[in-house]
Design a protein around this motif. Structure first.
Motif, PDB file in Angstrom:
ATOM      1  N   VAL A   8       1.241  -0.493  -4.799  1.00 52.71           N
ATOM      2  CA  VAL A   8       1.234   0.385  -3.627  1.00 52.71           C
ATOM      3  C   VAL A   8       0.959  -0.421  -2.362  1.00 52.71           C
ATOM      4  CG1 VAL A   8      -0.035   2.243  -2.480  1.00 52.71           C
ATOM      5  CG2 VAL A   8       0.626   2.481  -4.880  1.00 52.71           C
ATOM      6  N   THR A   9      -0.029  -1.304  -2.421  1.00 53.76           N
ATOM      7  CA  THR A   9      -0.380  -2.116  -1.256  1.00 53.76           C
ATOM      8  C   THR A   9       0.761  -3.054  -0.866  1.00 53.76           C
ATOM      9  OG1 THR A   9      -2.697  -2.059  -1.943  1.00 53.76           O
ATOM     10  CG2 THR A   9      -2.093  -3.682  -0.289  1.00 53.76           C
ATOM     11  N   ASP A  10       1.364  -3.691  -1.851  1.00 54.83           N
ATOM     12  CA  ASP A  10       2.482  -4.605  -1.579  1.00 54.83           C
ATOM     13  C   ASP A  10       3.664  -3.853  -0.974  1.00 54.83           C
ATOM     14  OD1 ASP A  10       1.002  -6.674  -2.589  1.00 54.83           O
ATOM     15  OD2 ASP A  10       2.020  -6.733  -4.539  1.00 54.83           O
ATOM     16  N   LEU A  11       3.924  -2.664  -1.486  1.00 59.49           N
ATOM     17  CA  LEU A  11       5.048  -1.877  -0.987  1.00 59.49           C
ATOM     18  C   LEU A  11       4.791  -1.386   0.429  1.00 59.49           C
ATOM     19  CD1 LEU A  11       7.809  -0.821  -1.773  1.00 59.49           C
ATOM     20  CD2 LEU A  11       6.721   1.192  -2.784  1.00 59.49           C
ATOM     21  N   ALA A  12       3.534  -1.060   0.732  1.00 56.43           N
ATOM     22  CA  ALA A  12       3.183  -0.644   2.093  1.00 56.43           C
ATOM     23  C   ALA A  12       3.421  -1.777   3.081  1.00 56.43           C
ATOM     24  CB  ALA A  12       1.723  -0.188   2.146  1.00 56.43           C
TER      25      ALA A  12
END
Length: 299
Positions: A8-12
């Motif tokens: 999720v963090t990487d995609l954000a």
């Protein structure tokens, strides 16, 4: 869980969506019964589809859930699903959210009859161009396909005598002089199916077309099916080509949507959000470690 959080963090950091927005999609997918790994597989496609459609992550996850569930597609193919839906929406008087709403109704019966998502999305787009969209499209197609399959099987099938109108539906196909099933008794794919039906209905007057459609497809579906059969063969063929060759459609559309200052600011805000999330996790870990060390000293 940690791997999903990292995803999720990487995609954000790489998309226009914040961790909070991605979290909404994660919650929706989890409630639909997807595992953490399946959610991690689906999120990049959901994100790209949402950016292409100008939709929220929550709305796009609902669309993806309907398509994956209705057609029994693996989450690893989410990118292909959003490409197909984006291509259909880009070429029709509808949007991805309305397509998803319709697929909730027609997806399971289409899958059961061996019809693909790409072909079903094309038919949905063609109906949308005739003003029939969202739930109306889905329910019309669902009833039409169900009755057409019963007519193709005929009253002589093991379950044919249980349906009151199956014999009459089969008689319509007989009078049209068309067969809509293959050698194994399965319904033909959508392109051939529409071609056969168009040929049969073209020999009827407008009045007889209406009567035949009402018996064959049902009262609620007849107008939608007639509008579909009245669409030109070239337009139908072109739309099937679009949805069956849709690879990269979502990425291209999303990229076009993010051009300019507004798109750049969206990406910057999302990247900052991801950075602050990482910093927050790091501070929390440091604080936790420090507290543990303090407790050890006190003891």
């Amino acid at each position: 869980y940690k791997q999903l959080t990292r995803s999720v963090t990487d995609l954000a950091a790489a998309s226009k969506f914040t961790t909070g927005e991605l979290g909404e999609a994660t919650t929706g997918l989890a409630r639909a019964g997807f595992s953490a790994q399946e959610i991690a597989d689906a999120l990049p496609g959901v994100s790209q589809g949402a950016a292409a459609a100008g939709a929220s992550m929550a709305d796009m996850s609902d669309v993806v859930i309907a398509a994956l569930g209705g057609f029994q597609i693996s989450t690893s193919e989410t990118g292909d699903v959003v490409d197909i839906l984006t291509a259909a929406a880009n070429n029709a008087n509808t949007d991805v959210r309305e397509l998803g709403e319709g697929l909730k109704y027609v997806g399971p019966i289409a899958k059961n009859l061996g019809l693909s998502l790409a072909d079903t999305a094309a038919v949905a787009g063609l109906l949308a161009n005739n003003g029939i969209k969202a739930s109306q499209m889905g329910t019309s197609l669902r009833q039409g396909l169900s009755r057409l399959a019963a007519a193709a099987a005929g009253a002589e099938s093991p379950m044919g005598d249980l349906s009151r109108g199956t014999a009459n539906q089969a008689k319509v196909l007989e009078r049209l002089g068309v067969s809509v099933a293959d050698a194994s008794g399965e319904l033909l794919p959508f392109p051939q199916l529409l071609e056969k039906l168009r040929e049969g209905f073209s020999n009827l007057s407008s009045l007889d077309q209406g009567l035949a459609a009402k018996v064959l497809f049902g009262q609620e579906s007849s107008s939608a099916c007639i509008s579909l059969l009245n669409t030109s063969a070239d337009e139908v063929e072109n739309f099937f080509n679009v949805t069956n060759n849709a690879s990269g459609a979502a990425a291209e559309t999303a990229q076009n949507n993010l051009k300019g200052l507004a798109g750049s600011l969206d990406l910057l805000a999302s990247a900052q959000n991801a950075l602050f999330t990482d910093l927050g996790e790091a501070c929390l870990l440091y604080t936790s470690d420090a507290a543990d060390d303090s407790l050890r000293v006190d003891l």
